[in-house]
Design an enzyme around this catalytic site. Structure first.
Site, PDB file in Angstrom:
ATOM      1  N   THR A 194      -6.301 -22.088 -54.459  1.00 33.06           N
ATOM      2  CA  THR A 194      -5.643 -22.605 -53.246  1.00 33.06           C
ATOM      3  C   THR A 194      -6.627 -23.348 -52.341  1.00 33.06           C
ATOM      4  O   THR A 194      -6.228 -23.907 -51.331  1.00 33.06           O
ATOM      5  CB  THR A 194      -5.006 -21.451 -52.454  1.00 33.06           C
ATOM      6  OG1 THR A 194      -6.034 -20.495 -52.158  1.00 33.06           O
ATOM      7  CG2 THR A 194      -3.910 -20.774 -53.256  1.00 33.06           C
ATOM      8  N   GLY A 195      -7.900 -23.369 -52.720  1.00 30.74           N
ATOM      9  CA  GLY A 195      -8.916 -24.060 -51.910  1.00 30.74           C
ATOM     10  C   GLY A 195      -8.956 -25.538 -52.225  1.00 30.74           C
ATOM     11  O   GLY A 195      -8.284 -26.012 -53.152  1.00 30.74           O
ATOM     12  N   CYS A 218     -22.559 -31.041 -55.563  1.00 35.57           N
ATOM     13  CA  CYS A 218     -21.936 -32.377 -55.649  1.00 35.57           C
ATOM     14  C   CYS A 218     -22.958 -33.491 -55.456  1.00 35.57           C
ATOM     15  O   CYS A 218     -23.004 -34.450 -56.234  1.00 35.57           O
ATOM     16  CB  CYS A 218     -20.811 -32.505 -54.632  1.00 35.57           C
ATOM     17  SG  CYS A 218     -21.136 -31.746 -53.067  1.00 35.57           S
ATOM     18  N   HIS A 264     -19.332 -38.723 -51.100  1.00 40.20           N
ATOM     19  CA  HIS A 264     -20.711 -38.701 -50.607  1.00 40.20           C
ATOM     20  C   HIS A 264     -21.404 -40.019 -50.985  1.00 40.20           C
ATOM     21  O   HIS A 264     -21.157 -40.575 -52.063  1.00 40.20           O
ATOM     22  CB  HIS A 264     -21.500 -37.561 -51.257  1.00 40.20           C
ATOM     23  CG  HIS A 264     -21.094 -36.181 -50.834  1.00 40.20           C
ATOM     24  ND1 HIS A 264     -20.298 -35.903 -49.745  1.00 40.20           N
ATOM     25  CD2 HIS A 264     -21.401 -34.987 -51.381  1.00 40.20           C
ATOM     26  CE1 HIS A 264     -20.131 -34.593 -49.631  1.00 40.20           C
ATOM     27  NE2 HIS A 264     -20.788 -34.001 -50.609  1.00 40.20           N
TER      28      HIS A 264
HETATM   29  C1  2RA Z   1     -21.365 -29.941 -48.976  1.00 37.90           C
HETATM   30  N1  2RA Z   1     -22.393 -30.070 -51.168  1.00 37.90           N
HETATM   31  O1  2RA Z   1     -21.079 -31.136 -49.105  1.00 37.90           O
HETATM   32  C2  2RA Z   1     -21.919 -29.159 -50.143  1.00 37.90           C
HETATM   33  C3  2RA Z   1     -20.966 -28.141 -50.657  1.00 37.90           C
HETATM   34  N2  2RA Z   1     -19.788 -28.699 -51.162  1.00 37.90           N
HETATM   35  O2  2RA Z   1     -21.200 -29.303 -47.912  1.00 37.90           O
END
Ligand code: 2RA
Length: 329
Positions: free
Chosen positions: A9-10, A126, A234
């Site tokens: 559910t996350g 990530c 990112h």
């Molecule tokens: C962040 N990489 O972006 C870390 C955890 N998902 O906060």
């Protein structure tokens, strides 16, 4: 194949379900697992309603694979219980990444290290995954000495609370804070907690995980991780010093031939990677490739990827696909 998704559910768990559907992963039975307060909730998977169950019930049902994205504490306590019962765990938390007995895997780079003995496999952070997808082919060709990386990280990496904080700030409303400061119209040099050495855990993940995945402790990494009010993915500004010189055309060719990397690099027509266009995609996008004329054998580039997909859910599902293809489960 019976598959558990722990943390279903996350934010990442929901993307895991989506990616399993999109890639037609052969799921004969899905076990969506969440905390006690979510047990009994219904989620939709492959056009069917499936009821959320608790951790112990999921262990007892002996899924072949359990994809975890439920935080480090849950992974530390429950991944071994699944593994002891014969399940292969692919864990997206940081709990097992630096454990010397556990493999830290980006499939395009080091899936071949996995054996049938590996019952807990760690998904890298990530920001590490997208960085290594570009570094690995260049390291193989030119041998990296040092990497200086600044990240510009999406608030989705923090989770739902951060997205809600930004929405509240857009609307000029008060609400629960995911960060110590406003994130709207701001940039926070503070991802995760600070360690004794003045770096945050997020920055040290880049340093430590890079060395482990490349299998080369001689590669030096200095990182600064910044949180910005972006949702699509990112971004990373990367400066790489190599042992050996390189030709920029070769760099572009090597990167574009690496599976899972797309080179978007033609500034003359405003072509370069951006999170708004990387969102929802699984490739890692590389651009602004240019020599750093301030020192020999050094290159700059810009790397963007959807942190919830290749940075988490898709990488985990690709590991599951590798296990299946190589009869390791
Ligand atoms: C962040 N990489 O972006 C870390 C955890 N998902 O906060």
């Amino acid at each position: 194949m019976k598959i558990a998704v722990v943390g279903a559910t996350g934010m990442v768990g929901q993307v895991m379900l989506k990616v399993l559907e999109e890639r037609n992963f052969p799921v004969s039975q899905l076990l969506p697992v969440a905390s006690e307060r979510s047990v009994g909730k219904k989620i939709r998977f492959n056009d069917k309603e499936v009821e959320v169950i608790g951790l112990q019930d999921a262990v007892d049902l002996k899924p072949e694979i359990a994809l975890f994205s439920a935080g480090g504490a849950t992974s530390l306590e429950w991944a071994p219980k699944f593994a002891e019962n014969g399940t292969t765990v692919i864990d997206n938390s940081s709990a097992w990444r630096m454990d010397a007995s556990k493999k830290l895997v980006v499939p395009e780079i080091n899936a071949s290290e996995i054996t049938s003995e590996d019952k807990i496999i760690a998904n890298p952070n990530c920001s590490t995954i997208q960085l290594l997808m570009a570094l690995k082919p260049l390291h193989d060709n030119f041998k990296i000495k040092r990497v200086v990386v600044s990240t510009y990280q999406s608030i989705t990496g923090t989770g739902v609370k951060a997205v809600q904080q930004l929405e509240n700030e857009y609307a000029g409303e008060k609400g629960e804070m995911a960060y110590p400061y406003p994130i709207h119209k701001n940039a926070l040099p503070h991802c995760d907690v600070f360690e004794e050495n003045g770096y945050t855990k997020e920055e040290m993940k880049l340093t430590r995980e890079t060395k482990k995945i490349l299998g080369d402790d001689s590669v030096n990494v200095s990182a600064t991780a910044i949180r910005i009010p972006v949702v699509g993915g990112h971004s990373e500004s990367v400066n790489i010093e190599f042992e050996n010189d390189f030709d920029e055309a070769d760099v572009r060719k090597i990167l574009s031939e690496f599976p899972g990397v797309t080179v978007q690099d033609n500034p003359a027509v405003n072509t370069y990677p951006m999170p708004i266009y990387a969102e929802g995609k699984d490739d890692v996008f590389v651009g602004r490739i240019r020599r750093d004329y301030s020192q020999p054998n050094t290159l700059n580039m810009w790397i963007v990827a959807d942190n919830l997909r290749k940075g988490a859910a898709t990488n985990a599902v690709q590991i599951a696909e590798y296990l299946l293809e190589h009869k390791l489960v």
